[in-house]
Write a protein that holds these residues in place. Structure first.
Motif, mmCIF file in Angstrom:
data_model
loop_
_atom_site.group_PDB
_atom_site.id
_atom_site.type_symbol
_atom_site.label_atom_id
_atom_site.label_comp_id
_atom_site.label_asym_id
_atom_site.label_seq_id
_atom_site.Cartn_x
_atom_site.Cartn_y
_atom_site.Cartn_z
ATOM 1 N N ASP A 189 19.155 -55.042 -25.728
ATOM 2 C CA ASP A 189 18.511 -53.782 -25.952
ATOM 3 C C ASP A 189 17.646 -53.439 -24.777
ATOM 4 O O ASP A 189 17.744 -52.229 -24.316
ATOM 5 C CB ASP A 189 17.524 -53.889 -26.970
ATOM 6 N N LYS A 257 22.354 -47.705 -28.367
ATOM 7 C CA LYS A 257 21.131 -48.541 -28.301
ATOM 8 C C LYS A 257 20.786 -48.796 -29.803
ATOM 9 O O LYS A 257 20.703 -49.618 -30.077
ATOM 10 C CB LYS A 257 20.134 -48.340 -27.553
ATOM 11 N N ARG A 258 20.630 -47.647 -30.511
ATOM 12 C CA ARG A 258 20.234 -47.844 -31.732
ATOM 13 C C ARG A 258 21.317 -48.322 -32.869
ATOM 14 O O ARG A 258 21.058 -49.177 -33.799
ATOM 15 C CB ARG A 258 19.521 -46.545 -32.584
ATOM 16 N N CYS A 261 21.842 -52.111 -31.271
ATOM 17 C CA CYS A 261 20.647 -53.158 -31.158
ATOM 18 C C CYS A 261 19.578 -52.577 -32.062
ATOM 19 O O CYS A 261 18.652 -51.949 -31.489
ATOM 20 C CB CYS A 261 20.172 -53.180 -29.904
ATOM 21 N N SER A 264 15.978 -53.277 -32.056
ATOM 22 C CA SER A 264 15.104 -52.972 -31.072
ATOM 23 C C SER A 264 13.791 -51.954 -31.433
ATOM 24 O O SER A 264 12.703 -51.934 -30.795
ATOM 25 C CB SER A 264 15.826 -52.409 -29.989
#
Length: 271
Positions: A189, A257-258, A261, A264
């Protein structure tokens, strides 16, 4: 919207002016709209007559797109930036993860010191090594992003708590498995976040690099030509287009990213 909802929204908006408060998505959207409107009003009523007004910038953007080939130039810059980001990602992550080996730490440290060197002074050397045109542009972009990427990612790897390594070893993992689980997967992340920051830097450097290596064109070369002739409306139009494209790219990386991961953001106070 009923009275209760209006009262809740008003309270949410008031919380935006207090420290360490989480507000709803609706409140954030209202704040963004109000701030954007204020910015446009200030721009429209700017006391500096030399600055182009929004209407002039829109007209310049339409002219650049329809008659001066802004679309193909933008595509050239976009694909070059993506290629540079991909190469930067491979080189920088490789060097950063190799810092688990003491023999590679001086190499990563030396690369990170390259962030103090200006790109203009490296043009002749890079031309000798990579040639001109597209390879020169990509190599300058990769260098400019890699030195910062390695600096940030090496710091992330160095900051991994000892307890995580000890926990992995307690599960009877080999040292190579510990590196994979703790260093590579455990910082995935943060690696995406470092990529997100350096991809933005790529757009910032791209216009300068394309003004150095102009054989392939791109928005940087076009921006330099417009600025040379003091066509400020066209300059503003190109800059705003780069800003919008960069923000779209930034949002896309953040969304990835969301999705990749999701853990995170689970412990963050402001999500």
């Amino acid at each position: 919207m009923n009275g209760v909802a209006q009262q809740a929204l008003s309270k949410d908006l008031a919380s935006a002016f207090l420290p360490n408060r989480a507000v709803s998505r609706t409140a954030i959207q209202i704040l963004i709209a109000v701030e954007a409107l204020l910015f446009l009003l200030i721009w429209w009523q700017s006391p500096w007559a030399v600055l182009p007004r929004p209407r002039e910038v829109v007209a310049a953007l339409a002219s650049l797109w329809m008659t001066q080939g802004l679309g193909p130039e933008l595509w050239t810059s976009f694909t070059s930036n993506l290629q540079a980001i991909a190469i930067t990602l491979v080189i920088s992550l490789g060097l950063s993860y190799l810092t688990v080996l003491p023999a590679w730490r001086p190499v990563a440290a030396a690369v990170s010191k390259g962030r103090f060197i200006g790109l203009t002074g490296l043009t002749f050397l890079f031309t000798l090594v990579f040639g001109g045109g597209h390879p020169l542009k990509i190599s300058l972009l990769v260098f400019g992003m890699s030195v910062f990427f390695v600096t940030s990612m090496s710091a992330v790897v160095a900051a991994i708590p000892k307890e995580k390594f000890d926990y992995a070893r307690s599960l009877r993992m080999s040292e190579f498995r510990v590196v994979w689980e703790v260093v590579v997967l455990g910082t995935a992340d943060q690696a995406v976040e470092v990529l997100r920051q350096n991809a933005a830097m790529g757009w910032m450097m791209l216009t300068m690099v394309e003004s150095i290596s102009r054989s392939e064109g791109g928005v940087g070369a076009m921006l330099l030509n417009q600025n040379k002739h003091f066509h400020l409306a066209e300059v503003f139009a190109i800059q705003i287009l780069i800003l919008v494209l960069g923000m779209t790219q930034d949002y896309g990386i953040g969304l990835c990213k969301r999705l990749v991961c999701p853990y995170s953001v689970l412990t963050l106070e402001r999500q």
